[in-house]
Design a protein around this motif. Structure first.
Motif, short mmCIF file in Angstrom:
data_model
loop_
_atom_site.label_atom_id
_atom_site.label_comp_id
_atom_site.label_asym_id
_atom_site.label_seq_id
_atom_site.Cartn_x
_atom_site.Cartn_y
_atom_site.Cartn_z
N ASN A 18 34.25 39.50 46.03
CA ASN A 18 34.18 40.93 45.69
C ASN A 18 33.19 41.64 46.59
O ASN A 18 32.24 41.05 47.09
CB ASN A 18 33.77 41.10 44.22
CG ASN A 18 34.79 40.51 43.28
OD1 ASN A 18 35.90 41.00 43.19
ND2 ASN A 18 34.42 39.43 42.60
N LYS A 23 31.08 54.80 43.63
CA LYS A 23 32.02 55.90 43.39
C LYS A 23 31.24 57.20 43.54
O LYS A 23 30.35 57.51 42.75
CB LYS A 23 32.64 55.79 41.99
CG LYS A 23 33.79 56.73 41.78
CD LYS A 23 34.48 56.45 40.44
CE LYS A 23 35.76 57.22 40.31
NZ LYS A 23 36.39 56.94 38.99
N TYR A 32 35.71 56.21 46.24
CA TYR A 32 34.91 55.01 46.49
C TYR A 32 34.60 54.85 47.97
O TYR A 32 35.43 55.12 48.83
CB TYR A 32 35.66 53.76 46.03
CG TYR A 32 35.73 53.59 44.54
CD1 TYR A 32 34.65 53.08 43.83
CD2 TYR A 32 36.88 53.94 43.85
CE1 TYR A 32 34.71 52.93 42.45
CE2 TYR A 32 36.95 53.78 42.46
CZ TYR A 32 35.87 53.27 41.78
OH TYR A 32 35.93 53.11 40.42
N THR A 57 22.37 52.20 45.13
CA THR A 57 22.66 51.05 44.27
C THR A 57 21.44 50.48 43.55
O THR A 57 21.60 49.71 42.60
CB THR A 57 23.28 49.89 45.08
OG1 THR A 57 22.27 49.36 45.97
CG2 THR A 57 24.49 50.35 45.87
N GLU A 105 29.37 55.71 39.81
CA GLU A 105 29.52 54.31 39.42
C GLU A 105 29.18 53.40 40.59
O GLU A 105 29.40 53.74 41.74
CB GLU A 105 30.99 54.08 39.00
CG GLU A 105 31.36 52.68 38.62
CD GLU A 105 32.85 52.51 38.36
OE1 GLU A 105 33.20 51.48 37.78
OE2 GLU A 105 33.66 53.37 38.75
N THR A 107 30.10 49.40 41.45
CA THR A 107 30.96 48.36 40.89
C THR A 107 31.35 47.31 41.93
O THR A 107 31.39 47.61 43.12
CB THR A 107 32.24 49.00 40.30
OG1 THR A 107 32.99 48.01 39.61
CG2 THR A 107 33.10 49.63 41.38
N TRP A 108 31.61 46.10 41.45
CA TRP A 108 32.17 45.06 42.30
C TRP A 108 33.67 45.22 42.30
O TRP A 108 34.28 45.44 41.25
CB TRP A 108 31.78 43.67 41.78
CG TRP A 108 30.32 43.38 41.95
CD1 TRP A 108 29.37 43.42 40.98
CD2 TRP A 108 29.65 43.03 43.15
NE1 TRP A 108 28.14 43.11 41.52
CE2 TRP A 108 28.28 42.86 42.84
CE3 TRP A 108 30.07 42.83 44.46
CZ2 TRP A 108 27.34 42.50 43.80
CZ3 TRP A 108 29.12 42.48 45.42
CH2 TRP A 108 27.77 42.31 45.09
N MET A 109 34.29 45.12 43.46
CA MET A 109 35.73 45.35 43.61
C MET A 109 36.30 44.21 44.45
O MET A 109 35.65 43.75 45.39
CB MET A 109 35.91 46.69 44.33
CG MET A 109 37.30 47.22 44.39
SD MET A 109 37.34 48.84 45.23
CE MET A 109 36.65 49.91 43.98
#
Length: 146
Positions: A18, A23, A32, A57, A105, A107-109
């Motif tokens: 990931n 975002k 994103y 982050t 946001e 997030t891990w993607m």
């Protein structure tokens, strides 16, 4: 056209499955990107990448080689933007949103999903999984005299 340099940091989870994405709150809709942003006057690309990753982050990162360099023309803004994407490693900190007016946001993607947002097209698909890179070389600051 005004030249604008932007740095991003490509960060993987421990299993390298990931990618960390942020975002961003946009004018018309959210979108994103990798953590990153514009280089400030007097700042190196490395300094900007580390600062932007921390601001967006909450993580402390170390910058490695260059993953990619790309550019785009934003006619409406009058900008010629050069994007420098660095491979990075998380060295500490914890994921937090310190700029809620800019970041919605963190997030891990999955790598496959992240590629869609990173504008990786055509024959470059799968580039994140491969490991092409170029060294980032910072020459010392010097004063030139005439």
């Amino acid at each position: 056209m005004k030249r604008v340099d932007v740095t991003y940091v490509l960060l993987f989870d421990e299993l390298r499955e990931n990618v960390l994405m942020v975002k961003n709150i946009g004018e018309n809709s959210s979108y994103y990107t990798l953590p990153g942003g514009a280089v400030e006057p007097g700042e190196t690309l490395e300094e900007a990448a580390i600062r932007e990753a921390k601001e967006e982050t909450g993580l402390d990162v170390e910058i490695g080689d260059v993953f990619s360099v790309s550019e785009a023309f934003f006619e409406d803004a009058g900008h010629h933007v050069v994007f420098f994407v660095f491979r990075g490693k998380i060295k500490g900190g914890e994921i937090t949103i310190s700029m809620p007016e800019e970041i919605e946001e963190v997030t891990w993607m999955s790598i496959q999903e992240a590629e869609d947002y990173l504008h990786i097209t055509g024959n470059a698909k799968g580039l994140i999984k491969r490991s092409p890179s170029a060294p980032y070389l910072l020459r010392k600051r010097t004063k030139y005299s005439s």
